[in-house]
Design a protein around this motif. Structure first.
Motif, PDB file in Angstrom:
ATOM      1  N   TRP A   1      61.820  29.272  40.756  1.00  8.85           N
ATOM      2  CA  TRP A   1      60.833  29.858  41.646  1.00  8.85           C
ATOM      3  C   TRP A   1      60.512  28.855  42.746  1.00  8.85           C
ATOM      4  O   TRP A   1      60.657  27.644  42.555  1.00  8.85           O
ATOM      5  CB  TRP A   1      59.558  30.200  40.885  1.00  8.85           C
ATOM      6  CG  TRP A   1      59.693  31.410  40.020  1.00  8.85           C
ATOM      7  CD1 TRP A   1      60.202  31.460  38.749  1.00  8.85           C
ATOM      8  CD2 TRP A   1      59.355  32.739  40.365  1.00  8.85           C
ATOM      9  NE1 TRP A   1      60.183  32.740  38.274  1.00  8.85           N
ATOM     10  CE2 TRP A   1      59.657  33.560  39.253  1.00  8.85           C
ATOM     11  CE3 TRP A   1      58.801  33.342  41.498  1.00  8.85           C
ATOM     12  CZ2 TRP A   1      59.428  34.929  39.253  1.00  8.85           C
ATOM     13  CZ3 TRP A   1      58.577  34.704  41.481  1.00  8.85           C
ATOM     14  CH2 TRP A   1      58.897  35.479  40.379  1.00  8.85           C
TER      15      TRP A   1
ATOM     16  N   ARG B   1      66.277  36.930  45.496  1.00  7.11           N
ATOM     17  CA  ARG B   1      65.733  37.562  46.711  1.00  7.11           C
ATOM     18  C   ARG B   1      64.550  38.481  46.427  1.00  7.11           C
ATOM     19  O   ARG B   1      64.464  39.584  46.957  1.00  7.11           O
ATOM     20  CB  ARG B   1      66.823  38.313  47.460  1.00  7.11           C
ATOM     21  CG  ARG B   1      67.932  37.403  47.928  1.00  7.11           C
ATOM     22  CD  ARG B   1      68.926  38.152  48.723  1.00  7.11           C
ATOM     23  NE  ARG B   1      70.131  37.343  48.818  1.00  7.11           N
ATOM     24  CZ  ARG B   1      71.198  37.734  49.440  1.00  7.11           C
ATOM     25  NH1 ARG B   1      71.250  38.903  50.022  1.00  7.11           N
ATOM     26  NH2 ARG B   1      72.251  36.954  49.484  1.00  7.11           N
ATOM     27  N   HIS B   2      63.654  38.029  45.571  1.00 10.15           N
ATOM     28  CA  HIS B   2      62.416  38.777  45.350  1.00 10.15           C
ATOM     29  C   HIS B   2      61.294  37.808  45.042  1.00 10.15           C
ATOM     30  O   HIS B   2      61.519  36.629  44.765  1.00 10.15           O
ATOM     31  CB  HIS B   2      62.557  39.818  44.225  1.00 10.15           C
ATOM     32  CG  HIS B   2      62.748  39.245  42.869  1.00 10.15           C
ATOM     33  ND1 HIS B   2      61.731  38.657  42.152  1.00 10.15           N
ATOM     34  CD2 HIS B   2      63.844  39.168  42.089  1.00 10.15           C
ATOM     35  CE1 HIS B   2      62.198  38.257  40.986  1.00 10.15           C
ATOM     36  NE2 HIS B   2      63.488  38.548  40.923  1.00 10.15           N
ATOM     37  N   GLY B   3      60.085  38.327  45.108  1.00 14.81           N
ATOM     38  CA  GLY B   3      58.911  37.516  44.835  1.00 14.81           C
ATOM     39  C   GLY B   3      58.204  37.950  43.582  1.00 14.81           C
ATOM     40  O   GLY B   3      58.785  38.601  42.712  1.00 14.81           O
TER      41      GLY B   3
ATOM     42  N   SER C   1      55.440  28.838  48.309  1.00 13.14           N
ATOM     43  CA  SER C   1      55.267  28.585  49.737  1.00 13.14           C
ATOM     44  C   SER C   1      53.770  28.490  49.999  1.00 13.14           C
ATOM     45  O   SER C   1      52.992  29.322  49.540  1.00 13.14           O
ATOM     46  CB  SER C   1      55.919  29.669  50.592  1.00 13.14           C
ATOM     47  OG  SER C   1      55.339  30.919  50.367  1.00 13.14           O
TER      48      SER C   1
ATOM     49  N   ARG D   1      57.008  24.017  51.033  1.00 15.69           N
ATOM     50  CA  ARG D   1      57.616  24.678  49.884  1.00 15.69           C
ATOM     51  C   ARG D   1      57.785  23.679  48.728  1.00 15.69           C
ATOM     52  O   ARG D   1      57.999  22.506  48.950  1.00 15.69           O
ATOM     53  CB  ARG D   1      58.969  25.266  50.261  1.00 15.69           C
ATOM     54  CG  ARG D   1      58.852  26.282  51.380  1.00 15.69           C
ATOM     55  CD  ARG D   1      60.138  27.042  51.609  1.00 15.69           C
ATOM     56  NE  ARG D   1      60.079  27.848  52.811  1.00 15.69           N
ATOM     57  CZ  ARG D   1      59.423  28.972  52.950  1.00 15.69           C
ATOM     58  NH1 ARG D   1      58.736  29.452  51.952  1.00 15.69           N
ATOM     59  NH2 ARG D   1      59.433  29.646  54.088  1.00 15.69           N
TER      60      ARG D   1
ATOM     61  N   ARG E   1      49.922  39.722  43.999  1.00 11.57           N
ATOM     62  CA  ARG E   1      49.532  38.951  45.179  1.00 11.57           C
ATOM     63  C   ARG E   1      48.352  38.053  44.790  1.00 11.57           C
ATOM     64  O   ARG E   1      47.294  38.561  44.406  1.00 11.57           O
ATOM     65  CB  ARG E   1      49.140  39.880  46.316  1.00 11.57           C
ATOM     66  CG  ARG E   1      48.820  39.154  47.605  1.00 11.57           C
ATOM     67  CD  ARG E   1      48.637  40.120  48.726  1.00 11.57           C
ATOM     68  NE  ARG E   1      49.832  40.948  48.843  1.00 11.57           N
ATOM     69  CZ  ARG E   1      50.730  40.812  49.815  1.00 11.57           C
ATOM     70  NH1 ARG E   1      50.554  39.912  50.733  1.00 11.57           N
ATOM     71  NH2 ARG E   1      51.789  41.596  49.863  1.00 11.57           N
TER      72      ARG E   1
ATOM     73  N   ASP F   1      52.247  31.956  48.128  1.00 13.91           N
ATOM     74  CA  ASP F   1      53.148  32.979  47.627  1.00 13.91           C
ATOM     75  C   ASP F   1      54.243  32.274  46.833  1.00 13.91           C
ATOM     76  O   ASP F   1      54.337  31.048  46.848  1.00 13.91           O
ATOM     77  CB  ASP F   1      53.753  33.781  48.776  1.00 13.91           C
ATOM     78  CG  ASP F   1      54.251  35.150  48.352  1.00 13.91           C
ATOM     79  OD1 ASP F   1      54.181  35.490  47.150  1.00 13.91           O
ATOM     80  OD2 ASP F   1      54.732  35.892  49.221  1.00 13.91           O
TER      81      ASP F   1
ATOM     82  N   PRO G   1      64.481  32.527  45.255  1.00 11.98           N
ATOM     83  CA  PRO G   1      65.483  32.596  46.322  1.00 11.98           C
ATOM     84  C   PRO G   1      66.827  33.182  45.879  1.00 11.98           C
ATOM     85  O   PRO G   1      67.436  33.951  46.619  1.00 11.98           O
ATOM     86  CB  PRO G   1      65.644  31.141  46.762  1.00 11.98           C
ATOM     87  CG  PRO G   1      64.375  30.480  46.346  1.00 11.98           C
ATOM     88  CD  PRO G   1      63.934  31.191  45.101  1.00 11.98           C
TER      89      PRO G   1
ATOM     90  N   GLN H   1      58.569  32.954  45.478  1.00  9.75           N
ATOM     91  CA  GLN H   1      59.767  33.781  45.484  1.00  9.75           C
ATOM     92  C   GLN H   1      60.821  33.157  44.590  1.00  9.75           C
ATOM     93  O   GLN H   1      60.764  31.980  44.278  1.00  9.75           O
ATOM     94  CB  GLN H   1      60.381  33.877  46.899  1.00  9.75           C
ATOM     95  CG  GLN H   1      59.468  34.322  47.995  1.00  9.75           C
ATOM     96  CD  GLN H   1      58.603  33.216  48.532  1.00  9.75           C
ATOM     97  OE1 GLN H   1      58.989  32.063  48.547  1.00  9.75           O
ATOM     98  NE2 GLN H   1      57.407  33.559  48.953  1.00  9.75           N
TER      99      GLN H   1
END
Length: 94
Positions: free
Chosen positions: A72, A42-44, A75, A88, A48, A35, A39, A37
Motif C-alpha cells: 500500500w 490500481r485501486h485504493g 499519500s 508518499r 475515505r 489517502d 499501485p 492506494q
C-alpha cells in the motif's frame, strides 16, 4: 506519521497521527488530505478517511482500513497558503 493504536493490521480500522514541519521560510501546513492506494492493483481503499487538525502541524487521520494484503502507498497532500505538496510512503501489509 505513526499508526494508532499500534501496528496496522489487515482488515482492521486504524488511524494515523501525523506531524508536519514547514519548510524553511514557508507557512506551516493549514490542511492535510490523506489517502492510500495499491499501485500494483490500481485501486485504493474502500473507505475515505477523515482528517482533523489537532495542533500546529499536527493531524489525526481516522477511518483507514486496508482490506487486502500487499504493498500500500499512503499519500499525504499538504496545503499551506497557496501551495500544495504531496508526499508518499510505502507500507507492506501481510
Amino acid at each position: 506519521w505513526r499508526a494508532l493504536p499500534g501496528p496496522i493490521r489487515l482488515g482492521e480500522f486504524f488511524a494515523l497521527e501525523i506531524a508536519v514541519c514547514a519548510r524553511s521560510g514557508a507557512s506551516p501546513p493549514a490542511a492535510l488530505r490523506v489517502d492510500a492506494q495499491m499501485p500494483e492493483h490500481r485501486h485504493g481503499m474502500n473507505y475515505r478517511p477523515s482528517v482533523a487538525r489537532v495542533g500546529e502541524g499536527r493531524f489525526i487521520a481516522s477511518g483507514l482500513l486496508f482490506h487486502m494484503p500487499g504493498r500500500w502507498e499512503f499519500s499525504f497532500e499538504l496545503r499551506a497558503a497557496e501551495q500544495s505538496e504531496t508526499l508518499r510512503a510505502s507500507v507492506p501489509i501481510h
